[in-house]
Design a protein around this motif. Structure first.
Motif, PDB file in Angstrom:
ATOM      1  N   MET A 181       0.809  -1.291  -0.339  1.00 27.42           N
ATOM      2  CA  MET A 181      -0.026  -0.104  -0.020  1.00 27.42           C
ATOM      3  C   MET A 181       1.304   1.490  -0.141  1.00 27.42           C
ATOM      4  O   MET A 181       0.705   1.993  -0.542  1.00 27.42           O
ATOM      5  CB  MET A 181      -0.912  -0.347   1.199  1.00 27.42           C
ATOM      6  CG  MET A 181      -2.199  -1.101   1.342  1.00 27.42           C
ATOM      7  SD  MET A 181      -2.947  -1.461   2.468  1.00 27.42           S
ATOM      8  CE  MET A 181      -3.789   0.231   2.311  1.00 27.42           C
ATOM      9  N   GLY A 236       0.919   4.028  -2.823  1.00 30.95           N
ATOM     10  CA  GLY A 236       0.133   5.765  -2.584  1.00 30.95           C
ATOM     11  C   GLY A 236       1.131   6.363  -2.333  1.00 30.95           C
ATOM     12  O   GLY A 236       0.905   7.209  -3.006  1.00 30.95           O
ATOM     13  N   PRO A 294     -10.922   5.271  -2.885  1.00 26.07           N
ATOM     14  CA  PRO A 294     -11.442   4.116  -3.220  1.00 26.07           C
ATOM     15  C   PRO A 294     -11.295   3.067  -3.463  1.00 26.07           C
ATOM     16  O   PRO A 294     -12.260   3.193  -4.250  1.00 26.07           O
ATOM     17  CB  PRO A 294     -11.526   3.524  -0.850  1.00 26.07           C
ATOM     18  CG  PRO A 294     -12.627   4.381  -0.948  1.00 26.07           C
ATOM     19  CD  PRO A 294     -12.172   5.869  -2.402  1.00 26.07           C
ATOM     20  N   PRO A 323      -4.813   3.597  -2.677  1.00 27.28           N
ATOM     21  CA  PRO A 323      -4.392   3.330  -1.593  1.00 27.28           C
ATOM     22  C   PRO A 323      -3.878   4.520  -1.471  1.00 27.28           C
ATOM     23  O   PRO A 323      -3.600   4.898  -3.110  1.00 27.28           O
ATOM     24  CB  PRO A 323      -3.316   2.203  -1.979  1.00 27.28           C
ATOM     25  CG  PRO A 323      -2.393   1.783  -2.340  1.00 27.28           C
ATOM     26  CD  PRO A 323      -4.135   2.176  -3.344  1.00 27.28           C
ATOM     27  N   MET A 329      -4.826   6.038   3.914  1.00 29.52           N
ATOM     28  CA  MET A 329      -4.268   5.347   5.771  1.00 29.52           C
ATOM     29  C   MET A 329      -3.949   5.732   6.769  1.00 29.52           C
ATOM     30  O   MET A 329      -4.017   5.207   7.969  1.00 29.52           O
ATOM     31  CB  MET A 329      -2.339   4.833   4.722  1.00 29.52           C
ATOM     32  CG  MET A 329      -2.389   4.043   3.785  1.00 29.52           C
ATOM     33  SD  MET A 329      -0.730   3.633   3.109  1.00 29.52           S
ATOM     34  CE  MET A 329       0.091   2.147   3.962  1.00 29.52           C
TER      35      MET A 329
END
Length: 283
Positions: free
Chosen positions: A77, A81, A230, A233, A238
């Motif tokens: 993630m 990200g 969503p 990520p 987060m």
């Protein structure tokens, strides 16, 4: 054998310190870019893959950095990200920097009403922070990548316009510009051939510094649910999702927070290093 003068000996540590900042910033930014590009072709696990039976596993118990409340791999993630954060920040700064720099150079060339109008528009935009601008845009356009890029880019336009205008006004007073005007070059030609190349280093330095602010802003937008939708990520989402599990799984907040801080630090060091590198007094 020649002996170095006292002034050169004193100046050497200062030059080395400047090089260290540029090297450190370049290394951090280069690492982030490499991770972002790598995430497009490979991550340890699919970032959106949920494995509930492995939820809230600490680092090294399942995966290098553990799992979140849905059993998703935290490292994967963070890598995905990184691409989302960098792509939004770079795109927004590129759009805002291009429009703002063009407006600033044009205002320096024309002066008068256009310059005054540009400064008033900048004041109005500065009155609306990017978070508030994104909330207003989100009410009309919905949350998503386009909303985040637009909100950040709109805020960047007056920032670059002011910096470029100030630098361009100084360039217009230089002898090479006066000579170009004396031989009959138009204001557009002077702006493109003489003013812009001589202030480009200042624009580049400012862009590097603003990239750190853009990443921080994107994280804030994602934290509020106004960033990338969503299940893609983002570092900000987060952080938002980790609030409920701070006591049970603190790594869910610590890891993306450290990543955001590292990215902002890297771009700030890169901007400071570039500013010192382009400074003619470094010699």
């Amino acid at each position: 054998m020649a002996i170095a003068s006292d002034s050169s000996i004193k100046r050497r540590p200062f030059i080395i310190s400047r090089q260290i900042k540029l090297l450190a910033g370049s290394s951090i930014v280069g690492l982030l870019v490499a991770v972002a590009l790598l995430s497009l072709v490979w991550t340890p696990l699919p970032p959106a893959k949920m494995q509930i039976i492995y939820k809230l596993q600490p680092p090294f118990a399942f995966g290098v950095l553990g799992t979140d409340q849905f059993g998703r791999d935290v490292l994967s993630m963070l890598m995905a990200g990184c691409w989302n954060s960098l792509s939004i920040a770079i795109t927004a700064v590129a759009i805002g920097g291009t429009i703002g720099s063009a407006a600033g150079i044009s205002a320096a060339a024309t002066r008068g009403i256009f310059e005054t109008l540009l400064m008033r528009v900048c004041d109005v935009i500065f009155a609306l922070p990017p978070i508030l601008s994104a909330m207003i845009l989100g009410a009309f356009l919905g949350s998503g990548r386009f909303t985040a890029i637009t909100a950040i880019a709109v805020f960047m336009i007056p920032v670059f316009a002011r910096v470029t205008l100030a630098a361009a006004l100084q360039a217009w007073s230089r002898d090479y510009v006066l000579a170009a005007r004396a031989i009959g070059n138009s204001r557009l030609t002077i702006s493109v051939r003489h003013v812009l190349p001589n202030i480009m280093n200042q624009i580049i330095v400012h862009a590097a510094i603003q990239l750190g602010l853009a990443i921080l802003t994107e994280a804030g937008l994602s934290f509020l649910g106004l960033g990338v939708a969503p299940p893609a990520p983002t570092w900000g989402r987060m952080l938002a999702d980790s609030q409920t599990y701070l006591g049970l799984a603190p790594w869910l907040a610590i890891l993306p927070g450290l990543t955001i801080g590292l990215a902002v630090l890297g771009f700030n060091l890169l901007g400071d290093g570039l500013r010192d590198f382009f400074d003619p007094r470094r010699f």
